[in-house]
Design a protein around this motif. Sequence first.
Motif, PDB file in Angstrom:
ATOM      1  N   LEU A   8       0.963  -1.016  -0.084  1.00 61.85           N
ATOM      2  CA  LEU A   8      -0.001  -0.140   0.039  1.00 61.85           C
ATOM      3  C   LEU A   8       0.899   1.218   0.096  1.00 61.85           C
ATOM      4  CD1 LEU A   8      -2.746   1.568   0.176  1.00 61.85           C
ATOM      5  CD2 LEU A   8      -2.465   1.152   2.869  1.00 61.85           C
ATOM      6  N   ALA A   9       0.555   2.261  -0.769  1.00 65.38           N
ATOM      7  CA  ALA A   9       1.132   3.510  -0.737  1.00 65.38           C
ATOM      8  C   ALA A   9       0.125   4.662  -0.638  1.00 65.38           C
ATOM      9  CB  ALA A   9       1.840   3.387  -2.467  1.00 65.38           C
ATOM     10  N   VAL A  10       0.703   5.550   0.082  1.00 64.76           N
ATOM     11  CA  VAL A  10      -0.256   6.693   0.341  1.00 64.76           C
ATOM     12  C   VAL A  10       0.734   7.982   0.231  1.00 64.76           C
ATOM     13  CG1 VAL A  10      -1.440   7.762   2.147  1.00 64.76           C
ATOM     14  CG2 VAL A  10      -1.330   5.167   2.280  1.00 64.76           C
ATOM     15  N   VAL A  11       0.080   9.049  -0.568  1.00 65.61           N
ATOM     16  CA  VAL A  11       0.988  10.121  -0.801  1.00 65.61           C
ATOM     17  C   VAL A  11       0.037  11.205  -0.283  1.00 65.61           C
ATOM     18  CG1 VAL A  11       1.649  11.731  -2.377  1.00 65.61           C
ATOM     19  CG2 VAL A  11       1.832   9.225  -2.643  1.00 65.61           C
ATOM     20  N   ILE A  12       0.817  12.040   0.883  1.00 63.98           N
ATOM     21  CA  ILE A  12      -0.052  13.217   1.275  1.00 63.98           C
ATOM     22  C   ILE A  12       0.529  14.345   0.687  1.00 63.98           C
ATOM     23  CG2 ILE A  12      -0.655  14.309   3.525  1.00 63.98           C
ATOM     24  CD1 ILE A  12      -1.669  11.327   3.235  1.00 63.98           C
TER      25      ILE A  12
ATOM     26  N   LYS B 287      -4.795 -11.155   9.150  1.00 64.37           N
ATOM     27  CA  LYS B 287      -4.171 -10.115   9.552  1.00 64.37           C
ATOM     28  C   LYS B 287      -3.355  -9.243   8.171  1.00 64.37           C
ATOM     29  CE  LYS B 287       0.442  -9.316  11.780  1.00 64.37           C
ATOM     30  NZ  LYS B 287       1.484  -9.803  12.682  1.00 64.37           N
ATOM     31  N   TYR B 288      -3.097 -10.259   7.595  1.00 67.79           N
ATOM     32  CA  TYR B 288      -2.416  -9.636   6.237  1.00 67.79           C
ATOM     33  C   TYR B 288      -2.985  -9.158   5.110  1.00 67.79           C
ATOM     34  CZ  TYR B 288       1.964 -11.340   8.405  1.00 67.79           C
ATOM     35  OH  TYR B 288       2.785 -11.423   9.358  1.00 67.79           O
ATOM     36  N   PHE B 289      -3.937  -7.750   5.376  1.00 67.85           N
ATOM     37  CA  PHE B 289      -4.292  -7.097   4.468  1.00 67.85           C
ATOM     38  C   PHE B 289      -3.269  -6.388   3.675  1.00 67.85           C
ATOM     39  CE2 PHE B 289      -6.592  -2.987   3.086  1.00 67.85           C
ATOM     40  CZ  PHE B 289      -7.444  -3.722   2.169  1.00 67.85           C
ATOM     41  N   CYS B 290      -2.221  -5.975   4.262  1.00 69.72           N
ATOM     42  CA  CYS B 290      -0.986  -5.442   3.579  1.00 69.72           C
ATOM     43  C   CYS B 290       0.072  -6.100   3.997  1.00 69.72           C
ATOM     44  CB  CYS B 290      -0.907  -4.172   4.088  1.00 69.72           C
ATOM     45  SG  CYS B 290      -2.361  -2.981   3.260  1.00 69.72           S
ATOM     46  N   HIS B 291       1.274  -6.211   3.182  1.00 71.01           N
ATOM     47  CA  HIS B 291       2.582  -6.705   3.562  1.00 71.01           C
ATOM     48  C   HIS B 291       3.233  -5.508   4.308  1.00 71.01           C
ATOM     49  CE1 HIS B 291       2.683 -10.472   1.450  1.00 71.01           C
ATOM     50  NE2 HIS B 291       2.558  -9.936   0.204  1.00 71.01           N
ATOM     51  N   ASP B 292       3.069  -4.234   3.497  1.00 72.22           N
ATOM     52  CA  ASP B 292       3.899  -3.073   3.912  1.00 72.22           C
ATOM     53  C   ASP B 292       3.154  -1.943   3.725  1.00 72.22           C
ATOM     54  OD1 ASP B 292       4.644  -2.718   1.122  1.00 72.22           O
ATOM     55  OD2 ASP B 292       6.297  -3.998   1.674  1.00 72.22           O
ATOM     56  N   VAL B 293       3.716  -0.960   4.084  1.00 65.97           N
ATOM     57  CA  VAL B 293       3.102   0.571   3.894  1.00 65.97           C
ATOM     58  C   VAL B 293       4.115   1.508   3.370  1.00 65.97           C
ATOM     59  CG1 VAL B 293       1.420   2.580   4.647  1.00 65.97           C
ATOM     60  CG2 VAL B 293       0.938   0.201   5.212  1.00 65.97           C
ATOM     61  N   ARG B 294       3.754   2.460   2.373  1.00 65.20           N
ATOM     62  CA  ARG B 294       4.912   3.406   2.045  1.00 65.20           C
ATOM     63  C   ARG B 294       3.805   4.922   2.243  1.00 65.20           C
ATOM     64  NH1 ARG B 294       7.526   0.010   2.988  1.00 65.20           N
ATOM     65  NH2 ARG B 294       9.216  -0.865   1.747  1.00 65.20           N
ATOM     66  N   VAL B 295       4.449   5.796   2.980  1.00 72.44           N
ATOM     67  CA  VAL B 295       3.702   6.915   3.247  1.00 72.44           C
ATOM     68  C   VAL B 295       4.707   8.103   2.693  1.00 72.44           C
ATOM     69  CG1 VAL B 295       2.819   8.790   5.062  1.00 72.44           C
ATOM     70  CG2 VAL B 295       2.208   6.246   5.145  1.00 72.44           C
ATOM     71  N   VAL B 296       4.516   8.755   1.575  1.00 71.55           N
ATOM     72  CA  VAL B 296       5.302   9.790   0.990  1.00 71.55           C
ATOM     73  C   VAL B 296       4.553  11.292   1.227  1.00 71.55           C
ATOM     74  CG1 VAL B 296       6.321  10.801  -0.877  1.00 71.55           C
ATOM     75  CG2 VAL B 296       6.170   8.282  -0.608  1.00 71.55           C
ATOM     76  N   ARG B 297       5.243  12.144   1.891  1.00 72.61           N
ATOM     77  CA  ARG B 297       4.752  13.342   2.235  1.00 72.61           C
ATOM     78  C   ARG B 297       5.435  14.576   1.148  1.00 72.61           C
ATOM     79  NH1 ARG B 297       2.263  17.948   2.853  1.00 72.61           N
ATOM     80  NH2 ARG B 297       1.727  18.605   4.819  1.00 72.61           N
ATOM     81  N   LEU B 298       4.516  15.028   0.223  1.00 71.23           N
ATOM     82  CA  LEU B 298       4.852  15.912  -0.746  1.00 71.23           C
ATOM     83  C   LEU B 298       4.472  17.687  -0.314  1.00 71.23           C
ATOM     84  CD1 LEU B 298       3.894  14.228  -3.903  1.00 71.23           C
ATOM     85  CD2 LEU B 298       6.023  14.091  -2.780  1.00 71.23           C
ATOM     86  N   PRO B 299       5.273  18.309  -0.954  1.00 69.82           N
ATOM     87  CA  PRO B 299       4.792  19.646  -0.764  1.00 69.82           C
ATOM     88  C   PRO B 299       3.422  19.882  -1.568  1.00 69.82           C
ATOM     89  CG  PRO B 299       6.495  19.750  -2.535  1.00 69.82           C
ATOM     90  CD  PRO B 299       6.484  18.391  -2.001  1.00 69.82           C
ATOM     91  N   ARG B 300       2.862  21.021  -1.031  1.00 65.00           N
ATOM     92  CA  ARG B 300       1.257  21.375  -1.790  1.00 65.00           C
ATOM     93  C   ARG B 300       1.026  22.853  -1.943  1.00 65.00           C
ATOM     94  NH1 ARG B 300      -2.389  22.912   2.155  1.00 65.00           N
ATOM     95  NH2 ARG B 300      -1.536  23.181   4.207  1.00 65.00           N
TER      96      ARG B 300
END
Length: 546
Positions: free
Chosen positions: A226-230, A289-302
């Motif tokens: 899962l990847a999340v970008v803020i 338990k294993y909906f996701c192996h891992d999560v990446r959260v990236v914060r960007l300028p806005r």
Amino acid sequence: MSIDYTPLLPTGPDDAQYRRLDTDPVGVVSAAGREFLAISPATLERLAFEAYRDVSHLLRTNHLRQVAKILDDPESSANDRYVATELLRNANIAAAGVLPMCQDTGTAIVHAWRGQHVLTDGRDAEHLSRGIARAYTTLNLRYSQLAPLSMFDERNTGSNLPAQIEILADGDDTYRFLFMAKGCGSANKSFLFQQTPALLNPAALRDFIVARAAEIGTSACPPYHLAVVIGGTSAEFALKTAKLASAHYLDSLPTSGSLSGNGFRDLDFERQILTATQQLGIGAQFGGKYFCHDVRVVRLPRHGGSLPIALAVSCAADRHVLGKVTRDGVFLEHLETDPARFLPDAVPESDLDVVRIDLDQSLDHTRAQLSGHPVGTRVSLSGTMVVARDLAHAKIRERLDAGEPLPEYLRRHPVYYAGPAKRPQGYPSGSFGPTTAGRMDSYVEQFQAAGGSLVMLAKGNRSDAVRRSCQAHGGFYLGSVGGPAARVAHDCITSIETLEYGELGMEAVLKIRVEDFPAFIVIDDKGNDFYHRDNRTLLTIGTAPQ
């Protein structure tokens, strides 16, 4: 004026392991007092061909290690372990290079970065496309790309082209590539949410992300990366960053921001979101338990008045491979060629707990067998099924709307939503996993009222309208494990014949015979839904505002 320039996505050194392709030496030419790496069209074509051959059959070692970890985790559910075992078996079969790991061999996507001292003839996308087309037309892959001839008339291109190819200028004398094969299951679960800065507090943001992740559901074949970008300078850049992060391409981003506005990973927030997804109960498709192996959260300028939030997943078919051309030659990332070493020594106990269902006596008999077991029961199907998906359903609805009866095959047999890859010579079937059930939801009530689709088989969760229809008409929805398409073809499907709409290619109506085809009862004839049970909703958790 001097500025402190930092790239938006300042990635670190490339630590991937590569294998060298046996190609002609890469040339070097001199001009304007500088030396340039001269790359021929044939080199680009060959690199793309090899990339899509590898990525259709092989996975990264780290991904397989994460799947195998599920088997050793005492907190894994029995269904987590069962799904993980199926995915490892599938990887082992696919690694032989005949059956691709997934029947949806995907849209070909190429992200490339060409250095300033790299010389080509300028038609790079054309040469890469030739290599992609050669892979899809000569290997046992599937053509999934539809060309619009008018607003409403489409035809399959028969080559899986066009590919999505983006080439940027970056670096010195290296040409770098990220090759992706993106199936529609995970591609359809890329989301953009245009929010406001009011969401920028820890609790609200965490709750929002977890709720949106839960809504992705199981139709894209978890466990997910899962990847999340803020944030993001634009909506499209946020989405692109999420896609790159889901492929672990941005793992080497810095872990803190600066006034220059660079993107960074928030490792603490990644751990929080991963822990929260483990507590959802969704697990690796059928609870756990294993909906996701891992999560990446990236914060960007806005921009001060905008807060885009993007989510993307990479699924069980985690198909990404790096490539590069340097003075030393042509290289592709080394993918795992021996996934058998990750298989468990013994059959998990959950493999033994199964109800066997005979599909060949009558559909009423099949429904009576299923009716005696609760949702969540694992079943093994043997007998005859029909196969029909999006285009076939649309055509059958047109016949019903015109006053014609429902085809007899939908009233006599269970229907499997799927579309196979090409059949290798000597095999009864090409890779043949389930497609996303939700795309057929709008047809179910009409078809069941006409006496058909009373036993359906696919992947993912269904709408409440499907649950109500099954309760009203005595129907069932069975969920198959999303991902192990090669294993299903290799071990479960014994014959295939075309019944109708052969001109639709992989979307034709087929009749297949199966042996020990694995599935779970997800919705039953009493209106019970595995994903909406025990007074809790597994797939629609959270009330954060959209």
